[in-house]
Design a protein around this motif. Structure first.
Motif, PDB file in Angstrom:
ATOM      1  N   ARG A 145      32.706  -1.065  10.505  1.00  0.00           N
ATOM      2  CA  ARG A 145      32.154  -2.233  11.220  1.00  0.00           C
ATOM      3  C   ARG A 145      31.342  -3.169  10.342  1.00  0.00           C
ATOM      4  N   TYR A 187      32.525 -21.186   8.000  1.00  0.00           N
ATOM      5  CA  TYR A 187      32.297 -20.951   9.427  1.00  0.00           C
ATOM      6  C   TYR A 187      30.921 -21.406   9.933  1.00  0.00           C
ATOM      7  N   THR A 215      28.756 -10.467   9.938  1.00  0.00           N
ATOM      8  CA  THR A 215      28.991 -11.746  10.606  1.00  0.00           C
ATOM      9  C   THR A 215      27.779 -12.117  11.467  1.00  0.00           C
ATOM     10  N   HIS A 238      39.572 -10.707  10.454  1.00  0.00           N
ATOM     11  CA  HIS A 238      38.962 -11.810  11.211  1.00  0.00           C
ATOM     12  C   HIS A 238      37.798 -12.448  10.462  1.00  0.00           C
ATOM     13  N   ASN A 256      40.709  -4.717  11.490  1.00  0.00           N
ATOM     14  CA  ASN A 256      40.637  -5.882  12.373  1.00  0.00           C
ATOM     15  C   ASN A 256      39.445  -6.773  12.041  1.00  0.00           C
ATOM     16  N   HIS A 257      38.292  -6.155  11.782  1.00  0.00           N
ATOM     17  CA  HIS A 257      37.105  -6.956  11.451  1.00  0.00           C
ATOM     18  C   HIS A 257      37.296  -7.657  10.110  1.00  0.00           C
ATOM     19  N   ALA A 316      31.724  -6.971  10.717  1.00  0.00           N
ATOM     20  CA  ALA A 316      31.268  -7.503  12.006  1.00  0.00           C
ATOM     21  C   ALA A 316      29.737  -7.565  12.064  1.00  0.00           C
ATOM     22  N   ARG A 345      37.866 -16.411   9.663  1.00  0.00           N
ATOM     23  CA  ARG A 345      36.786 -17.358   9.967  1.00  0.00           C
ATOM     24  C   ARG A 345      36.321 -18.080   8.707  1.00  0.00           C
TER      25      ARG A 345
END
Ligand SMILES: Cc1ncc(C[n+]2csc(CCOP(=O)(O)OP(=O)(O)O)c2C)c(N)n1
Lengths: 273, 377
Positions: A72, A257, A78, A108, A104-105, A75, A112
Motif C-alpha cells: 500500500r 497531479y 499519495t 494508478h 494496482n496502486h 497509496a 496520476r
C-alpha cells in the motif's frame, strides 16, 4: 575522504535486518547520496514503504518515515503528497510489494503522475517470507512455491511504469552502485511520477535455489545482463537476447497531479482566470 | 442572521458536517449507498482549500486517508459494507499507528454485495472486530439527518482526541432520507484538534506514554522527523519485540478508550424510568421503536426506549442497569442478531432478552416491535 553515510542514518538503528550479500543496503546508500546531492530537507521529506525486506529501508533513514502495510505504500504516499504538496515523497519497496499486492496502486500512482520518486528493488523474489515466487521471478526459475520451476510469465516493471503513465522511468542494478544515486537524484528532481527500478540480488532465498554459488556470481550476472540504452541502440535483436536495458528509459514533461488539483481548487473558489 | 437550514439527505449532512469539523482531505471509492458523501465532498472540499481524491479502490482510499492524516489534516473516507471489509487491514493500521481519521459506513444488507440500495445494520460487529488483532473501537450510530451532522462532528473530535480511527455507521434509510437540517453556526458545536507536541523535535517520541494515554502527534512536514509503522513498537515508534514494551503499548491503546468511556458514551433514553419492557434499538430502527413506545403506553404497557448513539465502546452500565430494572429487553435491529449478543452479555440473565430482526431490505416497523413486546410480557 570516505562518504559519510552515518549522518543520514538514524542513530542507534543499525545493524539492519538484511542478510549478508543482499543488495538492499547498496540501494539505501544510493538513496542517501541522491538525497544529499538534491539537498533535501529531511524534515520535509517523507520516505514511504510497504512490507518486505526492502520496505524496512525507511526505518533506518533520518526523515519523516512511514512503513505501511504490504503493497500500500504508493497509496499512503499519495495521501501524504496530496495533503502536503510541499513535501518531497520517496517510496521504496520490493518487487512483490510493488507489483503483486500493490500492483494496482503502483499503476494508478503512475497514471496520476503524482510527484513522487518510487525506488523499486527487484530481487526477483519474496525475500521476507522466505523465497516464494514474485511477479518478477523469471519463468522456469525456482522459488519455495515453484519447486518444479516457475510457470508464470514476468512483469517488466519499467515497461509497466511507462505503460501506466509514469513520466520518468529508469533502471539500473545493485552492481552499478554509482549509477543508483544519479538516477534516483534525477527522479527526485523530476516533477511527476518517477520510477527507478534497481535489479537487486537475494542470495539467501533466490540465489541459493537457482544455482548462484555466491553473491559474486549474482553480482556478475547483474553486470552481464545490463546494457545501457545508448549501447543497446547499436545492438542487434540477437545481441540483446536476455539482456536488460539500463539508464533513463523514458522521460516526459506532463502536468503533475497536485498542480492539476490546485487548478481544481482555484476553479472551485472562483479565482481561475 | 437566520441560520442556514436545508432539506438534505443524511449523506449530504455528513459531508457538510465534515467540512464544519475542519476536514481537509477525503479519499474514497464509490459504493452505494454512501456515494453522496463523496460527491458532496468533491464539491465542498476544494472551496475550503481541501483535497478530494477518488482512489483506485477502498484499500487505497483508506491508505490515502492515513497518509494525509499524518501530515496533520483531518481526513475522511466514506463507504459501505464491502468497502469497509476491504479497509479493515488499514483500519487496524490506523489503530496501531494511532492516526486520527473518520470512516463513514452507510450500511446495506449483506454479506457480500447484498442489497446495495437496501438498508441494513449488519456491520455493527465488523465495526468492532473487523480488523485483526486486539484494538479499541469507537463507532457512532446517528438516527436522523440532523444527528448525522452532530455525530459526524463528534466523530472527528473523538478521532483527534483519542488519536484513532472512528467509525460512523448509519443505515441506508437515514443516509438517503431527506430531512430538515439546521447548520450550526461556527463555534456552536465544539471542534477539537489533536494535541501537537511541545518538546523540541530531537526529544519527540510519537508514542511516549509519559505524555499521557494519548501522546501528542506531530505532523509530517512540521519540523518533526519520526517513524510510523504498523509493527508493534516502542515509545519512539521503532519496531520492538520486547515483551514488556509490546504488552504495555497494546494495553495503553485499548485503555485510552476503556478508561474514558464516560467521555465517549452517548445514549438517549425515552420513558425508561418505570419501563417494564425496554426496547434496545439504534439508527433508523430506533425511530420505529420510539413510535412503538408511544403506542404501547397508550394501551397501558410500560415500555421504554434505550437508544445508543455510541455503539462502541458498548454502553455497558446503562444496559446492565436497565436489565436489572426491566422484565425484558427487546433488541430490534436490521440483522439476524448482532448487538443482542452484547446486550445478553451485560444483562447476565437479569432479564429476558429477545430479538426482533429483519434482513429483507424493509425497515423494522413499529407494529412488529409492538407485537414482540406484547409477546414477551
Ligand atoms: C496482506 C499481507 N499479505 C502478505 C504478507 C506477507 N509478506 C510480507 S513481505 C512479503 C513479500 C515481500 O517481497 P518483496 O516485496 O519482493 O520484498 P523483499 O522482501 O524481497 O525485499 C509478503 C508476501 C503481509 N505482510 N501482508
Amino acid at each position: 575522504m570516505a562518504y559519510d553515510y552515518e549522518k543520514s542514518i538514524r542513530p542507534g538503528k543499525l545493524p539492519h535486518i538484511w542478510c549478508p550479500g543482499c543488495g538492499h543496503g547498496i540501494v539505501m546508500k544510493g538513496l542517501i547520496r541522491a538525497m544529499d546531492s538534491c539537498n533535501l530537507d529531511r524534515e520535509k521529506t517523507s520516505i514511504v514503504s510497504g512490507i518486505g525486506c526492502a520496505s524496512r529501508l525507511p526505518g533506518y533513514m533520518d526523515a519523516c518515515t512511514l512503513h505501511t502495510a504490504h503493497g500500500r505504500a504508493a497509496a499512503f504516499a499519495t495521501g501524504v503528497k496530496m495533503a502536503n504538496p510541499d513535501m518531497t515523497v520517496i517510496v521504496c519497496g520490493g518487487d512483490g510489494d510493488g507489483t503483486a499486492i500493490g500492483g494496482n496502486h503502483f499503476i494508478h500512482a503512475c497514471r496520476r503522475n503524482i510527484d513522487m520518486t518510487y525506488v523499486i528493488m527487484n530481487n526477483y523474489i519474496y525475500g521476507m517470507t522466505g523465497g516464494q515466487f514474485s511477479p518478477c521471478t523469471p519463468t522456469g526459475h525456482k522459488a519455495s512455491t515453484t519447486p518444479y520451476g516457475n510457470p508464470d510469465p514476468i512483469f517488466d516493471i519499467s515497461k509497466l511504469a511507462i505503460g501506466s503513465g509514469a513520466t520518468f522511468v529508469a533502471r539500473t542494478t545493485a552492481f552499478h552502485a554509482t549509477q543508483i544515486d544519479k538516477l534516483i537524484a534525477e527522479g527526485i528532481k523530476h516533477k511527476g511520477m518517477a520510477v527507478i527500478e534497481v535489479l537487486d540480488d537475494c542470495p539467501t532465498t533466490y540465489g541459493r535455489r537457482n544455482k548462484f554459488r555466491s553473491v559474486v556470481d549474482m553480482m556478475k550476472r547483474l553486470k552481464e545482463v545490463a546494457v545501457p540504452v545508448q549501447a543497446a541502440a547499436k545492438m542487434t535483436a540477437e545481441q540483446l537476447e536476455g539482456k536488460v536495458l539500463t539508464g533513463v528509459l523514458y522521460k516526459e514533461d506532463k502536468p503533475e497531479y497536485c498542480e492539476m488539483y490546485q487548478k481544481v481548487i482555484e476553479r472551485a473558489q472562483g479565482s481561475a482566470s | 442572521m437566520a441560520k442556514k437550514v436545508a432539506l438534505i439527505q443524511g449523506n449530504e449532512a455528513c459531508a457538510h458536517a465534515a467540512i464544519y469539523a475542519g476536514c481537509k482531505f477525503f479519499g474514497g471509492y464509490p459504493i452505494t449507498p454512501s456515494t453522496e458523501v463523496a460527491e458532496v465532498m468533491s464539491i465542498e472540499l476544494p472551496k475550503v482549500g481541501g483535497k478530494f481524491i477518488q482512489m483506485e479502490d477502498e484499500i487505497a482510499a483508506m491508505a490515502s486517508v492515513i497518509g494525509a492524516a499524518l501530515t496533520g489534516v483531518k481526513a475522511l473516507t466514506a463507504t459501505s459494507g464491502p468497502g469497509v471489509s476491504l479497509k479493515q487491514e488499514l483500519i487496524g493500521y490506523a489503530c496501531i499507528a494511532e492516526t486520527p481519521c473518520v470512516i463513514v459506513n452507510v450500511m446495506r444488507g449483506g454479506p457480500s454485495t447484498g442489497m446495495p440500495t437496501g438498508p441494513g445494520q449488519s456491520d455493527v460487529m465488523q465495526a468492532r472486530w473487523g480488523t485483526h488483532g486486539d484494538h479499541a473501537a469507537i463507532a457512532l450510530v446517528p438516527a436522523s439527518c440532523q444527528e448525522i451532522f452532530s455525530e459526524t462532528v463528534r466523530a472527528f473530535n473523538l478521532a483527534e482526541k483519542f488519536r484513532m480511527p472512528v467509525q460512523v455507521l448509519f443505515d441506508e434509510i437515514v443516509g438517503h432520507m431527506r430531512e430538515r437540517v439546521e447548520f450550526p453556526e461556527p463555534g456552536e458545536l465544539e471542534v477539537i484538534d489533536r494535541t501537537a507536541p511541545n518538546v523540541p523535535p530531537a526529544e519527540y517520541k510519537p508514542y511516549d506514554a509519559s505524555k499521557g494515554d494519548v501522546p501528542p502527534l506531530a505532523s509530517f512536514g512540521s519540523g518533526y522527523k519520526f517513524h510510523v509503522t504498523g509493527l508493534n513498537k516502542a515509545a519512539d515508534g521503532f519496531p520492538t519485540t520486547k515483551a514488556e514494551l509490546v504488552d504495555a503499548e497494546e494495553r495503553r491503546q485499548i485503555s485510552k478508550v476503556t478508561d474514558h468511556v464516560d467521555e465517549i458514551e452517548k445514549n438517549e433514553e425515552y420513558m425508561t424510568e418505570d419501563a417494564e419492557v425496554v426496547i434496545w434499538a439504534y439508527g433508523s430502527t430506533a425511530r420505529s421503536a420510539r413510535y412503538a413506545v408511544n403506542e404501547l403506553r397508550k394501551s397501558g404497557i410500560k415500555a421504554g426506549l434505550f437508544r445508543p448513539l455510541t455503539l462502541w465502546p458498548f454502553p455497558e452500565k446503562r444496559t446492565a442497569a436497565l436489565a436489572k430494572q426491566a422484565k425484558a429487553i427487546v433488541v430490534a435491529e436490521m440483522n439476524l442478531g448482532q448487538m443482542i449478543y452484547e446486550v445478553e452479555r451485560v444483562a447476565k440473565g437479569a432479564c429476558n432478552v429477545v430479538g426482533e430482526f429483519r434482513v429483507d431490505g424493509e425497515p423494522i416497523n413499529p407494529g412488529q416491535i409492538m407485537d414482540k413486546v406484547k409477546e414477551v410480557l
